[in-house]
Design an enzyme around this catalytic site. Structure first.
Site, PDB file in Angstrom:
ATOM      1  N   GLY A  61       4.006 -67.091 -67.581  1.00  0.00           N
ATOM      2  CA  GLY A  61       2.894 -67.439 -66.671  1.00  0.00           C
ATOM      3  C   GLY A  61       3.258 -68.657 -65.848  1.00  0.00           C
ATOM      4  O   GLY A  61       2.812 -68.817 -64.717  1.00  0.00           O
ATOM      5  N   THR A  63       4.005 -72.403 -64.189  1.00  0.00           N
ATOM      6  CA  THR A  63       3.146 -73.423 -63.583  1.00  0.00           C
ATOM      7  C   THR A  63       1.860 -72.786 -63.091  1.00  0.00           C
ATOM      8  O   THR A  63       0.761 -73.296 -63.323  1.00  0.00           O
ATOM      9  CB  THR A  63       3.885 -74.064 -62.380  1.00  0.00           C
ATOM     10  OG1 THR A  63       5.116 -74.605 -62.841  1.00  0.00           O
ATOM     11  CG2 THR A  63       3.049 -75.144 -61.726  1.00  0.00           C
ATOM     12  N   ASP A 334      10.021 -71.195 -56.803  1.00  0.00           N
ATOM     13  CA  ASP A 334       9.973 -72.571 -56.306  1.00  0.00           C
ATOM     14  C   ASP A 334      11.336 -73.244 -56.192  1.00  0.00           C
ATOM     15  O   ASP A 334      11.473 -74.242 -55.486  1.00  0.00           O
ATOM     16  CB  ASP A 334       9.095 -73.437 -57.233  1.00  0.00           C
ATOM     17  CG  ASP A 334       7.619 -73.282 -56.935  1.00  0.00           C
ATOM     18  OD1 ASP A 334       7.255 -72.361 -56.174  1.00  0.00           O
ATOM     19  OD2 ASP A 334       6.819 -74.072 -57.487  1.00  0.00           O
ATOM     20  N   ALA A 343       3.103 -68.963 -55.387  1.00  0.00           N
ATOM     21  CA  ALA A 343       3.286 -67.946 -56.427  1.00  0.00           C
ATOM     22  C   ALA A 343       3.557 -66.573 -55.814  1.00  0.00           C
ATOM     23  O   ALA A 343       4.461 -65.849 -56.247  1.00  0.00           O
ATOM     24  CB  ALA A 343       2.042 -67.905 -57.309  1.00  0.00           C
ATOM     25  N   HIS A 472     -21.232 -55.547 -40.566  1.00  0.00           N
ATOM     26  CA  HIS A 472     -22.241 -56.537 -40.193  1.00  0.00           C
ATOM     27  C   HIS A 472     -23.370 -56.539 -41.219  1.00  0.00           C
ATOM     28  O   HIS A 472     -23.815 -55.465 -41.617  1.00  0.00           O
ATOM     29  CB  HIS A 472     -22.831 -56.202 -38.826  1.00  0.00           C
ATOM     30  CG  HIS A 472     -23.952 -57.120 -38.435  1.00  0.00           C
ATOM     31  ND1 HIS A 472     -23.737 -58.406 -37.990  1.00  0.00           N
ATOM     32  CD2 HIS A 472     -25.300 -56.950 -38.461  1.00  0.00           C
ATOM     33  CE1 HIS A 472     -24.901 -58.988 -37.743  1.00  0.00           C
ATOM     34  NE2 HIS A 472     -25.868 -58.125 -38.020  1.00  0.00           N
TER      35      HIS A 472
HETATM   36  C1  LIG Z   1      -2.036 -77.709 -58.901  1.00  0.00           C
HETATM   37  C2  LIG Z   1      -1.285 -76.559 -58.298  1.00  0.00           C
HETATM   38  C3  LIG Z   1      -1.990 -75.577 -57.632  1.00  0.00           C
HETATM   39  C4  LIG Z   1      -1.304 -74.505 -57.075  1.00  0.00           C
HETATM   40  N1  LIG Z   1      -2.033 -73.557 -56.414  1.00  0.00           N
HETATM   41  C5  LIG Z   1      -1.393 -72.490 -55.882  1.00  0.00           C
HETATM   42  C6  LIG Z   1      -2.124 -71.467 -55.243  1.00  0.00           C
HETATM   43  O1  LIG Z   1      -3.349 -71.523 -55.138  1.00  0.00           O
HETATM   44  N2  LIG Z   1      -1.450 -70.415 -54.746  1.00  0.00           N
HETATM   45  C7  LIG Z   1      -0.079 -70.326 -54.831  1.00  0.00           C
HETATM   46  O2  LIG Z   1       0.496 -69.338 -54.358  1.00  0.00           O
HETATM   47  N3  LIG Z   1       0.645 -71.295 -55.428  1.00  0.00           N
HETATM   48  C8  LIG Z   1       0.025 -72.364 -55.955  1.00  0.00           C
HETATM   49  N4  LIG Z   1       0.749 -73.325 -56.601  1.00  0.00           N
HETATM   50  C9  LIG Z   1       2.220 -73.177 -56.660  1.00  0.00           C
HETATM   51  C10 LIG Z   1       2.638 -72.190 -57.755  1.00  0.00           C
HETATM   52  O3  LIG Z   1       2.129 -72.615 -58.984  1.00  0.00           O
HETATM   53  C11 LIG Z   1       4.133 -72.083 -57.785  1.00  0.00           C
HETATM   54  O4  LIG Z   1       4.602 -71.751 -56.498  1.00  0.00           O
HETATM   55  C12 LIG Z   1       4.607 -71.038 -58.771  1.00  0.00           C
HETATM   56  O5  LIG Z   1       4.148 -71.294 -60.066  1.00  0.00           O
HETATM   57  C13 LIG Z   1       6.135 -70.984 -58.772  1.00  0.00           C
HETATM   58  O6  LIG Z   1       6.558 -69.955 -59.602  1.00  0.00           O
HETATM   59  P1  LIG Z   1       7.999 -69.992 -60.251  1.00  0.00           P
HETATM   60  O7  LIG Z   1       8.111 -68.762 -61.074  1.00  0.00           O
HETATM   61  O8  LIG Z   1       9.024 -70.244 -59.226  1.00  0.00           O
HETATM   62  O9  LIG Z   1       8.037 -71.292 -61.168  1.00  0.00           O
HETATM   63  P2  LIG Z   1       7.097 -71.823 -62.313  1.00  0.00           P
HETATM   64  O10 LIG Z   1       5.733 -71.290 -62.197  1.00  0.00           O
HETATM   65  O11 LIG Z   1       7.294 -73.289 -62.329  1.00  0.00           O
HETATM   66  O12 LIG Z   1       7.695 -71.167 -63.621  1.00  0.00           O
HETATM   67  C14 LIG Z   1       8.977 -71.462 -64.070  1.00  0.00           C
HETATM   68  C15 LIG Z   1       9.026 -71.193 -65.557  1.00  0.00           C
HETATM   69  O13 LIG Z   1      10.363 -71.358 -65.994  1.00  0.00           O
HETATM   70  C16 LIG Z   1      10.364 -72.055 -67.229  1.00  0.00           C
HETATM   71  N5  LIG Z   1      11.685 -72.710 -67.308  1.00  0.00           N
HETATM   72  C17 LIG Z   1      12.127 -73.744 -66.557  1.00  0.00           C
HETATM   73  N6  LIG Z   1      13.413 -74.004 -66.859  1.00  0.00           N
HETATM   74  C18 LIG Z   1      13.782 -73.100 -67.799  1.00  0.00           C
HETATM   75  C19 LIG Z   1      14.996 -72.843 -68.495  1.00  0.00           C
HETATM   76  N7  LIG Z   1      16.112 -73.555 -68.255  1.00  0.00           N
HETATM   77  N8  LIG Z   1      14.995 -71.864 -69.426  1.00  0.00           N
HETATM   78  C20 LIG Z   1      13.878 -71.113 -69.678  1.00  0.00           C
HETATM   79  N9  LIG Z   1      12.712 -71.327 -69.036  1.00  0.00           N
HETATM   80  C21 LIG Z   1      12.676 -72.288 -68.110  1.00  0.00           C
HETATM   81  C22 LIG Z   1       9.192 -72.997 -67.156  1.00  0.00           C
HETATM   82  O14 LIG Z   1       8.714 -73.321 -68.442  1.00  0.00           O
HETATM   83  C23 LIG Z   1       8.181 -72.148 -66.373  1.00  0.00           C
HETATM   84  O15 LIG Z   1       7.344 -71.413 -67.237  1.00  0.00           O
HETATM   85  C24 LIG Z   1       0.105 -74.410 -57.191  1.00  0.00           C
HETATM   86  C25 LIG Z   1       0.815 -75.390 -57.871  1.00  0.00           C
HETATM   87  C26 LIG Z   1       0.126 -76.460 -58.424  1.00  0.00           C
HETATM   88  C27 LIG Z   1       0.904 -77.504 -59.162  1.00  0.00           C
END
Ligand SMILES: Cc1cc2nc3c(=O)[nH]c(=O)nc-3n(C[C@H](O)[C@H](O)[C@H](O)COP(=O)(O)OP(=O)(O)OC[C@H]3O[C@@H](n4cnc5c(N)ncnc54)[C@H](O)[C@@H]3O)c2cc1C
Length: 494
Positions: A61, A63, A334, A343, A472
């Protein structure tokens, strides 16, 4: 090296329990990181029949589900409920003479319930698709091998025909503001609060900063919002950013733009701190919320021998098909250089990766036309170029703006603040041709952007959009009316 067998379920793995015996350690796809980018890749790959393993050091899930999108929006919904109850009298509904009050511990418990329900749903879905989850930290080695430092202390190695880097990001901080979780917080800590501060300095006027400023202010906290740039929401169209800034100021949020922060000095009593900013100015607050963006989480993710290029800021460099410089190694989410940290962008990138692996035709993600949604009050949603960006890109543009004040549904719900703005290429007769950008600020615009997003990405003209009927009374009529006027002749709008 002690081999760690994979967990059979996401539940088991993410609960940190010792994983059960699984497959032989080789998979079609190994994904490092179980956030939106990683789990979308895994789900889409598994749906196509690929054998997939996900390595996650915390909870699937990422961030988004645990420390971002979902909990932040849940609290913004709490703020919305508060506003509704506070305004109930105007609708003839009695809600007590003293107005609503906030029990934030209950709000926190509800938020956690929503997060937990979604987490269990996701874990179950991944289990149902046969995805193997390893609980631990993954490092990519050469030859598509991935070393896992298990959360149970054991180390193992698995191998993927393809490997996808999806380790995401963590909050950035700024000098002079060390995060202590009490006086100085990032989004991670704010979303776990049991009690709201009486006053707060929110540092950073981007999407996350504006969402926190809006939520905290609506729930009774005195908020000062600091932004170093000349305006908040600088990635939005200027007209949209102005509406939000005006609304914030009207609601008592002190928006300070073009201001640098120097540091803070905690009150010796332990209660609150004094923030130093500008030309020797000071502000006493209970807490400082630092929302200045996020940095990629790539330390220790990739062994230098793996051949993956990481830029100076720590982002993974990819091409438009999400291929890194190492053959068969991809990156999503990200940590990708130049990609918006959203996301749903990670979801889309995951699909691009899986289709590419399968050799299917695929269109790369168009970052310039991705949908953006910001859930502060008033909400913001947009896709495509702002007026200024379109002009900078050399387009001869024509724009139309329609305020929600004339929309009957907006009047009915009592929320008329905001506008729809369309940016189009100018045609010879001065009317709008191809739509370049759709910008919305106001009631429920995050739910209204779909049609605008489609129009911009379909490269539809204003007339093509205007030919479609909007129901509407609906908020979406403002989008339809703006398109009609942009095409040359409006019903209400000149
Ligand atoms: C307060 C807040 C509000 C947000 N609101 C929105 C929104 O409304 N809409 C939107 O689109 N985006 C929003 N975002 C941004 C969104 O959360 C991120 O863009 C998204 O979570 C990125 O997804 P990701 O899979 O790249 O990384 P992440 O969600 O950061 O997930 C990466 C995962 O990898 C794991 N991990 C890291 N390193 C390792 C490793 N070496 N080995 C194994 N596991 C590892 C971590 O534990 C984590 O679970 C928001 C962010 C924040 C902080």
């Amino acid at each position: 090296m002690v081999p760690t067998a994979p967990a059979t379920t996401a539940e088991e793995a993410t609960a940190g329990g010792h994983p059960a015996v699984g497959v032989d350690g080789s998979y079609d796809v190994v994904v490092i990181g179980g956030g939106p980018g990683g789990y979308a890749t895994a789900l889409y790959g598994a749906a196509a029949g690929l054998s997939v393993a996900v390595i996650e050091l915390d909870k699937v899930g990422g961030t988004c589900l645990h420390r971002g999108c979902v909990p932040a929006k849940e609290f913004l919904e709490t703020a919305s409920v508060y506003r509704t109850v506070a305004g109930a009298k105007a609708f003839g509904i009695a809600a007590g003479d003293d107005g609503p009050s906030v029990d934030f511990a209950t709000s926190q418990a509800r938020k956690q319930q929503v997060v937990d329900q979604l987490y269990h749903g996701l874990a179950g879905l991944m289990k149902g698709r046969g995805i193997t989850i390893y609980s631990g930290s993954g490092t990519l080695l050469s030859g598509h091998r991935v070393q896992i430092a298990g959360n149970d202390g054991a180390t193992t190695e698995i191998v993927g025909t393809d490997v996808v880097l999806a380790a995401g990001s963590v909050p950035r901080t700024i000098p002079g503001f060390d995060i202590d979780g009490t006086l100085v917080l990032t989004s991670d800590e704010v979303l776990d609060l049991e009690e709201l501060p009486g006053s707060a300095a929110v540092v950073g006027g981007g999407a996350v900063g504006c969402e926190f400023a809006s939520m905290l202010s609506d729930l009774g906290c005195a908020v000062t919002l600091f932004e170093a740039l000349p305006s908040i929401l600088s990635s939005c169209d200027d007209d949209v950013a102005r509406v939000v800034a005006r609304s914030f100021r009207k609601r008592g949020i002190d928006v300070k733009v073009g201001v640098q922060l120097q540091g803070h000095v905690p009150d010796p009593s332990g209660r609150g701190t004094v923030v130093a900013y500008g030309e020797g100015e000071k502000l006493a607050v209970d807490a400082v919320v630092v929302s200045v963006g996020r940095r990629p989480r790539t330390e220790g993710l990739v062994d230098p021998d793996a051949g993956v290029v990481i830029d100076e800021q720590g982002f993974v460099v990819t091409d438009e098909f999400m291929r890194t410089s190492a053959d068969g190694v991809w990156a999503v989410g990200d940590l990708v250089a130049g990609a918006p940290q959203l996301a749903h962008v990670g979801f889309a990138e995951g699909i691009v990766v899986v289709k590419s692996i399968l050799g299917e035709p695929v269109v790369p993600v168009d970052y310039e036309r991705a949908p953006w949604a910001i859930y502060c009050h008033p909400e913001v949603a947009f896709a495509g170029l702002s007026e200024e960006a379109a002009r900078r890109a050399g387009y001869d543009v024509v724009v139309k703006k329609d305020p929600f004040g004339g929309n009957s549904r907006a009047r009915i719900i009592g929320d008329v603040e905001g506008l729809v703005k369309l940016v189009a290429e100018r045609r010879a007769d001065g009317s709008g041709g191809r739509l370049l950008g759709v910008h919305m600020v106001g009631p429920w615009v995050t739910e209204q952007l779909g049609a605008g997003y489609l129009a911009v990405n379909w490269e539809a003209t204003a007339q093509e959009v205007a030919d479609f009927i909007q129901p509407h009374p609906s908020l979406s009529e403002t989008f339809g009316e703006t398109a009609l006027a942009l095409a040359g002749r409006g019903l209400h709008l000149g």
